[in-house]
Design an enzyme around this catalytic site. Structure first.
Site, PDB file in Angstrom:
ATOM      1  CE1 TYR A   1      -4.288  -1.006  -0.458  1.00  0.00           C
ATOM      2  CE2 TYR A   1      -3.526  -2.829   0.917  1.00  0.00           C
ATOM      3  CZ  TYR A   1      -4.459  -2.282   0.046  1.00  0.00           C
ATOM      4  OH  TYR A   1      -5.545  -3.016  -0.337  1.00  0.00           O
TER       5      TYR A   1
ATOM      6  CG  HIS B   1     -13.822  -1.928  -4.730  1.00  0.00           C
ATOM      7  ND1 HIS B   1     -13.362  -2.548  -5.880  1.00  0.00           N
ATOM      8  CD2 HIS B   1     -14.982  -2.565  -4.404  1.00  0.00           C
ATOM      9  CE1 HIS B   1     -14.216  -3.511  -6.224  1.00  0.00           C
ATOM     10  NE2 HIS B   1     -15.209  -3.536  -5.354  1.00  0.00           N
TER      11      HIS B   1
ATOM     12  CB  CYS C   1     -10.033   3.970  18.570  1.00  0.00           C
ATOM     13  SG  CYS C   1      -8.872   5.056  17.697  1.00  0.00           S
TER      14      CYS C   1
ATOM     15  CB  CYS D   1      -4.004   4.101  16.641  1.00  0.00           C
ATOM     16  SG  CYS D   1      -5.084   5.412  17.203  1.00  0.00           S
TER      17      CYS D   1
ATOM     18  CB  CYS E   1      -6.172   3.182  20.994  1.00  0.00           C
ATOM     19  SG  CYS E   1      -6.422   2.443  19.361  1.00  0.00           S
TER      20      CYS E   1
ATOM     21  N   GLY F   1     -12.561  -0.330 -18.780  1.00  0.00           N
ATOM     22  CA  GLY F   1     -11.303  -0.725 -18.142  1.00  0.00           C
ATOM     23  C   GLY F   1     -11.449  -1.616 -16.927  1.00  0.00           C
TER      24      GLY F   1
ATOM     25  CB  SER G   1     -10.872  -8.022 -15.446  1.00  0.00           C
ATOM     26  OG  SER G   1     -10.978  -7.916 -14.037  1.00  0.00           O
TER      27      SER G   1
ATOM     28  CD  GLU H   1      -6.232  -7.919 -24.561  1.00  0.00           C
ATOM     29  OE1 GLU H   1      -6.745  -8.877 -25.190  1.00  0.00           O
ATOM     30  OE2 GLU H   1      -5.160  -7.384 -24.857  1.00  0.00           O
TER      31      GLU H   1
HETATM   32  C1  BJW Z   1      -7.654  -1.160 -20.107  1.00  0.00           C
HETATM   33  C2  BJW Z   1      -6.532  -0.440 -20.382  1.00  0.00           C
HETATM   34  C3  BJW Z   1      -6.728   0.799 -20.971  1.00  0.00           C
HETATM   35  C4  BJW Z   1      -5.871  -2.240 -19.509  1.00  0.00           C
HETATM   36  N1  BJW Z   1      -7.962   1.224 -21.226  1.00  0.00           N
HETATM   37  N2  BJW Z   1      -8.878  -0.720 -20.365  1.00  0.00           N
HETATM   38  C5  BJW Z   1     -17.366 -16.482  -6.164  1.00  0.00           C
HETATM   39  C6  BJW Z   1     -18.266 -15.933  -7.041  1.00  0.00           C
HETATM   40  C7  BJW Z   1     -18.664 -14.624  -6.914  1.00  0.00           C
HETATM   41  C8  BJW Z   1     -18.157 -13.819  -5.910  1.00  0.00           C
HETATM   42  C9  BJW Z   1     -17.255 -14.371  -5.042  1.00  0.00           C
HETATM   43  C10 BJW Z   1     -16.867 -15.685  -5.161  1.00  0.00           C
HETATM   44  N3  BJW Z   1     -15.965 -15.939  -4.162  1.00  0.00           N
HETATM   45  C11 BJW Z   1     -15.784 -14.811  -3.444  1.00  0.00           C
HETATM   46  C12 BJW Z   1     -16.563 -13.850  -3.968  1.00  0.00           C
HETATM   47  C13 BJW Z   1     -16.678 -12.471  -3.509  1.00  0.00           C
HETATM   48  C14 BJW Z   1     -15.521 -11.616  -3.955  1.00  0.00           C
HETATM   49  C15 BJW Z   1     -15.262 -11.811  -5.460  1.00  0.00           C
HETATM   50  O1  BJW Z   1     -15.859 -11.169  -6.299  1.00  0.00           O
HETATM   51  N4  BJW Z   1     -14.335 -12.672  -5.830  1.00  0.00           N
HETATM   52  C16 BJW Z   1     -14.095 -12.983  -7.231  1.00  0.00           C
HETATM   53  C17 BJW Z   1     -12.685 -12.553  -7.632  1.00  0.00           C
HETATM   54  C18 BJW Z   1     -14.326 -14.467  -7.409  1.00  0.00           C
HETATM   55  N5  BJW Z   1     -15.936 -10.274  -3.699  1.00  0.00           N
HETATM   56  C19 BJW Z   1     -15.817  -9.694  -2.495  1.00  0.00           C
HETATM   57  O2  BJW Z   1     -15.306 -10.266  -1.546  1.00  0.00           O
HETATM   58  C20 BJW Z   1     -16.423  -8.316  -2.354  1.00  0.00           C
HETATM   59  N6  BJW Z   1     -17.260  -8.258  -1.215  1.00  0.00           N
HETATM   60  C21 BJW Z   1     -18.356  -9.011  -1.074  1.00  0.00           C
HETATM   61  O3  BJW Z   1     -18.689  -9.818  -1.912  1.00  0.00           O
HETATM   62  O4  BJW Z   1     -19.053  -8.763   0.071  1.00  0.00           O
HETATM   63  C22 BJW Z   1     -20.075  -9.675   0.458  1.00  0.00           C
HETATM   64  C23 BJW Z   1     -19.432 -10.649   1.390  1.00  0.00           C
HETATM   65  C24 BJW Z   1     -19.238 -10.283   2.686  1.00  0.00           C
HETATM   66  C25 BJW Z   1     -18.657 -11.192   3.565  1.00  0.00           C
HETATM   67  C26 BJW Z   1     -18.231 -12.436   3.096  1.00  0.00           C
HETATM   68  C27 BJW Z   1     -18.396 -12.755   1.749  1.00  0.00           C
HETATM   69  C28 BJW Z   1     -18.998 -11.850   0.894  1.00  0.00           C
HETATM   70  C29 BJW Z   1     -15.321  -7.275  -2.120  1.00  0.00           C
HETATM   71  C30 BJW Z   1     -14.437  -7.126  -3.298  1.00  0.00           C
HETATM   72  C31 BJW Z   1     -13.313  -6.134  -2.969  1.00  0.00           C
HETATM   73  C32 BJW Z   1     -12.320  -6.001  -4.099  1.00  0.00           C
HETATM   74  N7  BJW Z   1     -11.192  -5.269  -3.645  1.00  0.00           N
HETATM   75  C33 BJW Z   1     -10.143  -4.930  -4.570  1.00  0.00           C
HETATM   76  C34 BJW Z   1      -8.993  -4.238  -3.776  1.00  0.00           C
HETATM   77  C35 BJW Z   1      -9.387  -2.807  -3.432  1.00  0.00           C
HETATM   78  C36 BJW Z   1      -8.360  -2.129  -2.618  1.00  0.00           C
HETATM   79  C37 BJW Z   1      -7.053  -1.928  -3.336  1.00  0.00           C
HETATM   80  O5  BJW Z   1      -6.995  -1.411  -4.471  1.00  0.00           O
HETATM   81  O6  BJW Z   1      -6.040  -2.279  -2.751  1.00  0.00           O
HETATM   82  O7  BJW Z   1     -10.649  -4.071  -5.593  1.00  0.00           O
HETATM   83  S1  BJW Z   1      -9.525  -6.327  -5.477  1.00  0.00           S
HETATM   84  C38 BJW Z   1      -9.286  -5.448  -6.998  1.00  0.00           C
HETATM   85  O8  BJW Z   1     -10.181  -5.958  -8.026  1.00  0.00           O
HETATM   86  C39 BJW Z   1      -9.739  -4.009  -6.724  1.00  0.00           C
HETATM   87  C40 BJW Z   1     -10.452  -3.670  -8.002  1.00  0.00           C
HETATM   88  O9  BJW Z   1     -11.344  -2.581  -7.782  1.00  0.00           O
HETATM   89  C41 BJW Z   1     -11.146  -4.944  -8.353  1.00  0.00           C
HETATM   90  C42 BJW Z   1     -11.525  -5.030  -9.820  1.00  0.00           C
HETATM   91  O10 BJW Z   1     -10.423  -5.016 -10.647  1.00  0.00           O
HETATM   92  P1  BJW Z   1     -10.485  -4.230 -12.044  1.00  0.00           P
HETATM   93  O11 BJW Z   1     -10.643  -2.785 -11.777  1.00  0.00           O
HETATM   94  O12 BJW Z   1     -11.467  -4.853 -12.936  1.00  0.00           O
HETATM   95  O13 BJW Z   1      -8.986  -4.408 -12.563  1.00  0.00           O
HETATM   96  P2  BJW Z   1      -8.314  -5.626 -13.416  1.00  0.00           P
HETATM   97  O14 BJW Z   1      -6.839  -5.494 -13.284  1.00  0.00           O
HETATM   98  O15 BJW Z   1      -8.906  -6.913 -13.036  1.00  0.00           O
HETATM   99  O16 BJW Z   1      -8.725  -5.342 -14.917  1.00  0.00           O
HETATM  100  C43 BJW Z   1      -8.194  -4.241 -15.648  1.00  0.00           C
HETATM  101  C44 BJW Z   1      -8.866  -4.238 -17.002  1.00  0.00           C
HETATM  102  O17 BJW Z   1      -8.460  -3.074 -17.694  1.00  0.00           O
HETATM  103  C45 BJW Z   1      -8.492  -5.429 -17.892  1.00  0.00           C
HETATM  104  O18 BJW Z   1      -9.678  -5.968 -18.469  1.00  0.00           O
HETATM  105  C46 BJW Z   1      -7.632  -4.810 -18.990  1.00  0.00           C
HETATM  106  O19 BJW Z   1      -7.780  -5.465 -20.259  1.00  0.00           O
HETATM  107  C47 BJW Z   1      -8.157  -3.427 -19.038  1.00  0.00           C
HETATM  108  N8  BJW Z   1      -7.235  -2.400 -19.514  1.00  0.00           N
HETATM  109  N9  BJW Z   1      -5.419  -1.235 -20.000  1.00  0.00           N
HETATM  110  C48 BJW Z   1      -9.013   0.397 -20.911  1.00  0.00           C
HETATM  111  N10 BJW Z   1      -5.645   1.569 -21.326  1.00  0.00           N
HETATM  112 ZN    ZN Z   2      -6.931   3.898  17.602  1.00  0.00          ZN
END
Ligand code: BJW
Ligand code: ZN
Length: 250
Positions: free
Chosen positions: A66, A118, A129, A147, A150, A187, A189, A215
């Site tokens: 991070y 997100h 806290c 912190c 705390c 942009g 996936s 893609e």
């Molecule tokens: C271009 C380009 C250019 C390149 N122009 N394009 C099974 C089935 C369904 C769901 C689940 C499952 N098992 C578990 C789950 C739930 C899970 C999930 O979805 N998992 C799947 C992976 C299977 N989801 C969660 O846990 C979510 N919460 C939830 O479901 O709550 C309910 C719950 C509560 C309690 C218990 C269980 C469930 C939370 C998801 C949080 C995601 N967090 C992150 C990190 C954020 C913090 C950080 O940044 O550090 O979010 S992970 C990461 O992925 C980040 C992103 O926002 C997210 C999506 O990624 P994104 O933006 O799509 O990026 P890429 O890299 O994947 O794609 C980039 C794209 O750009 C590509 O297509 C390229 O081709 C393209 N590209 N250049 C345009 N120039």
């Molecule tokens: Zn604290």
């Protein structure tokens, strides 16, 4: 770039447009994506870094990741893709950005309505806290930031796997999907849920669904219009098209 007539026509008549974005829109600013070639997950399983289990197992590693991303994001600028969306908001009665990104680049480009599904990497809070800390404060601390009140562990204010999305942002995102006449998925996936359900929700509710990506993704078979290319090239062309189509409306 040639804009298909279905999109030209929808832009001409739309009252509400929604842009749903992912890491790809910031790639041209120099922010690494998660899953494409060279993405940050390459050497590491996502759950090892972006989950509470991963954080508790190895807070030093997660904080190193991070801290590095906070520094990258502080140094980069919005690109023509972000700017085209900021320009488009003035062409329609309603225009909303729903983003999975935590980098703040939409707001910095001038977008006024931005729902962050997100979280935001510029904020941090104490897990014990709840006290808030700036990036400047946490980056000045050595090792895992603790912190000052705390001694609890501080974490970035982002949504990890297994955690719920912020309720207000999620509800706003669903609303922006259900009421959109044109819905852009740009942009991303489209594999992380529940965010990835928004484009399909929008289409079911009647929006023209448009995907912008170099893609194909799992969403591509379900879209009305696939504009293959980089957001920084495609979105300025979409803006120019919208400007022409909306001329008599302004
Ligand atoms: C271009 C380009 C250019 C390149 N122009 N394009 C099974 C089935 C369904 C769901 C689940 C499952 N098992 C578990 C789950 C739930 C899970 C999930 O979805 N998992 C799947 C992976 C299977 N989801 C969660 O846990 C979510 N919460 C939830 O479901 O709550 C309910 C719950 C509560 C309690 C218990 C269980 C469930 C939370 C998801 C949080 C995601 N967090 C992150 C990190 C954020 C913090 C950080 O940044 O550090 O979010 S992970 C990461 O992925 C980040 C992103 O926002 C997210 C999506 O990624 P994104 O933006 O799509 O990026 P890429 O890299 O994947 O794609 C980039 C794209 O750009 C590509 O297509 C390229 O081709 C393209 N590209 N250049 C345009 N120039
Ligand atoms: Zn604290």
């Amino acid at each position: 770039m040639e804009i298909p007539s279905a999109l030209r026509n929808a832009l001409k008549h739309a009252s509400m447009v929604t842009a749903f974005t992912g890491a790809g829109i910031s790639a041209e600013s120099g922010v690494p994506t998660f899953r494409s070639a060279g993405g940050v997950w390459k050497k590491m399983r996502p759950e090892e870094l972006a989950s509470m289990e991963g954080f508790l197992r190895n807070p030093v590693l997660v904080w190193e990741w991070y801290a590095e991303r906070k520094r990258i994001i502080a140094d980069v600028q919005p690109n023509p893709g972000h700017r085209a969306l900021a320009q488009m908001q003035d062409l329609f009665p309603r225009f909303e950005v729903v983003t999975q990104n935590i980098d703040n680049l939409h707001r910095r480009a001038g977008s006024r309505v931005v729902h962050e599904l997100h979280g935001n990497i510029e904020r941090n809070y104490c897990m014990a806290c709840g006290r808030n800390f700036s990036n400047e404060a946490v980056l000045a601390m050595e090792g895992v930031p603790l912190c000052i009140e705390c001694k609890g562990q501080i974490r970035p204010d982002v949504v990890w796997f297994g955690e719920s999305l912020p309720e207000d942002a999620w509800e706003a995102g669903v609303h922006a999907a259900e009421y959109a006449d044109v819905f852009f998925s740009i942009g991303t996936s489209a594999v992380v849920y529940p965010a990835a359900s928004l484009p399909v929700m929008a289409r079911r509710a009647g929006a023209l669904l448009v995907e912008v990506n170099p893609e194909p993704t799992p969403l591509t078979p379900d879209v009305d219009v696939f504009l293959q290319g980089a957001a920084g090239e495609v979105m300025p062309a979409v803006y120019e098209c919208a400007l022409r189509e909306r001329k008599d409306k302004r």
